[in-house]
Design a protein around this motif. Structure first.
Motif, short mmCIF file in Angstrom:
data_model
loop_
_atom_site.label_atom_id
_atom_site.label_comp_id
_atom_site.label_asym_id
_atom_site.label_seq_id
_atom_site.Cartn_x
_atom_site.Cartn_y
_atom_site.Cartn_z
N ALA A 1 6.70 8.26 -4.45
CA ALA A 1 6.35 9.46 -3.68
C ALA A 1 5.70 10.54 -4.54
CB ALA A 1 7.60 10.06 -2.90
N SER A 2 6.02 10.70 -5.59
CA SER A 2 5.49 11.74 -6.68
C SER A 2 4.11 11.27 -6.99
CB SER A 2 6.55 11.82 -7.62
OG SER A 2 6.31 10.81 -8.58
N ALA A 3 3.69 9.97 -6.84
CA ALA A 3 2.32 9.39 -7.21
C ALA A 3 1.44 9.73 -6.03
CB ALA A 3 2.61 8.06 -7.71
N ILE A 4 1.79 9.94 -4.88
CA ILE A 4 0.80 10.28 -3.78
C ILE A 4 -0.03 11.38 -4.03
CG2 ILE A 4 0.57 10.55 -1.38
CD1 ILE A 4 3.42 9.23 -1.00
N LYS A 5 -1.32 11.19 -4.23
CA LYS A 5 -2.22 11.99 -4.52
C LYS A 5 -3.70 11.45 -4.76
CE LYS A 5 -0.04 13.24 -8.87
NZ LYS A 5 0.29 14.36 -9.88
N GLY A 6 -4.80 12.27 -4.30
CA GLY A 6 -6.05 11.68 -4.78
C GLY A 6 -6.22 10.61 -3.78
N GLU A 7 -6.63 9.45 -4.40
CA GLU A 7 -6.96 8.08 -3.76
C GLU A 7 -5.91 7.20 -3.45
OE1 GLU A 7 -10.13 7.51 -2.47
OE2 GLU A 7 -10.23 9.32 -2.94
N MET B 1 -9.44 5.65 0.58
CA MET B 1 -7.95 5.89 0.04
C MET B 1 -7.34 4.71 -0.05
SD MET B 1 -4.78 8.55 1.37
CE MET B 1 -5.77 10.01 0.42
N THR B 2 -6.53 4.12 -1.08
CA THR B 2 -5.64 3.01 -0.93
C THR B 2 -4.31 3.38 -0.55
OG1 THR B 2 -7.03 2.31 -3.17
CG2 THR B 2 -4.93 1.49 -2.71
N THR B 3 -3.90 2.91 0.41
CA THR B 3 -2.36 3.14 0.93
C THR B 3 -1.76 1.79 0.61
OG1 THR B 3 -3.00 4.66 2.55
CG2 THR B 3 -0.95 3.70 2.78
N LYS B 4 -0.49 1.72 -0.03
CA LYS B 4 0.17 0.60 -0.17
C LYS B 4 1.75 0.84 0.48
CE LYS B 4 -2.64 -1.63 -2.99
NZ LYS B 4 -3.34 -2.81 -2.50
N LYS B 5 2.11 -0.28 1.17
CA LYS B 5 3.41 -0.08 1.93
C LYS B 5 4.41 -0.71 1.00
CE LYS B 5 6.51 -0.33 5.37
NZ LYS B 5 6.23 -0.80 6.76
N VAL B 6 5.55 0.01 0.60
CA VAL B 6 6.62 -0.60 -0.17
C VAL B 6 7.96 -0.53 0.72
CG1 VAL B 6 7.90 -0.37 -2.29
CG2 VAL B 6 5.42 0.20 -2.28
N VAL B 7 8.61 -1.52 0.64
CA VAL B 7 9.80 -1.80 1.28
C VAL B 7 11.07 -1.86 0.25
CG1 VAL B 7 11.49 -3.14 2.80
CG2 VAL B 7 9.02 -2.76 3.48
N ILE B 8 11.82 -1.00 0.38
CA ILE B 8 12.85 -0.94 -0.63
C ILE B 8 14.22 -1.23 0.14
CG2 ILE B 8 14.47 0.84 -2.19
CD1 ILE B 8 11.68 2.42 -2.21
N ILE B 9 14.79 -2.26 -0.54
CA ILE B 9 16.10 -2.60 0.42
C ILE B 9 17.27 -1.94 -0.53
CG2 ILE B 9 17.47 -4.63 0.78
CD1 ILE B 9 14.82 -6.43 0.53
#
Length: 200
Positions: A23-29, A1-9
């Motif tokens: 967040a709505s794109a979190i599914k599958g891989e 699974m690909t996990t990316k860290k996004v920081v929002i300022i």
């Protein structure tokens, strides 16, 4: 699974809208670790607004209700780390950013800057600050962006700081575009998240 860290300022409607799309794109891989850094208090311009011109919001909804309900919706899709503080510096490059502030340091693959138009005193972005030409108030700023709100590779502007007209719907649209740009960058082609009946 690909996990990316996004920081929002920025934790007003632009930052929250971008987080909601990711967040709505979190599914599958694909998964995201999301952190939203907010100054705290009620400094965002949205807190001073009653909104009548955004579809699906009840007429006259106030800014605090918008922020609270969007946070609630977001937390149903993903665990989000809300950090109180002010960012002072962004360093590094796409896939290996450091976002530093007083009392915190966050690593990130991508950064979204959603600070509004009052100021952007973040070291590493100084050369991108310019006057905001679509706001009637003097002294407002935005960041110079390229296509898809890119400030520089891996860093995106969202909301009013991206230079859009100062309206809630414009801020939300800009933030959504920035989140979609990140999804596309990860996929290596145009990526759009569509929900449909029965998809959740």
């Amino acid at each position: 699974m690909t996990t990316k860290k996004v920081v929002i300022i920025g934790g007003s409607i632009a930052g929250l809208s971008a987080a909601l799309v990711l967040a709505s794109a979190i599914k599958g891989e694909l998964s995201f670790e999301l952190a939203i850094i907010e100054k705290g208090g009620k400094e965002a311009d949205l807190y001073k607004a009653d909104v009548y011109n955004v579809p699906l919001f009840k007429a006259g909804i106030n800014g605090e209700e918008i922020i609270d309900s969007t946070k609630e919706q977001l937390q149903k899709l993903a665990k989000v780390n809300f950090i109180a503080g002010e960012v002072t510096e962004i360093s590094g490059e796409k896939g290996n950013f450091m976002v530093n502030g007083t009392g915190f340091s966050e690593k990130a693959d991508y950064v979204i800057v959603a600070t509004g138009a009052n100021a952007c005193n973040i070291k590493g972005l100084e050369s991108f600050v310019k006057p905001h030409t679509l706001m009637p108030k003097p002294g407002k700023i935005c960041l110079e962006v390229g296509a898809r709100n890119v400030i520089k590779d891996g860093i995106y502007a969202a909301g009013i700081v991206s230079g859009v007209t100062t309206m809630v719907a414009c801020a939300m649209g800009s933030a959504t575009e920035s989140a979609c740009a990140i999804l596309s960058d990860i996929a290596g082609n145009v990526a759009v998240i569509h929900d449909f009946k029965g998809s959740r």
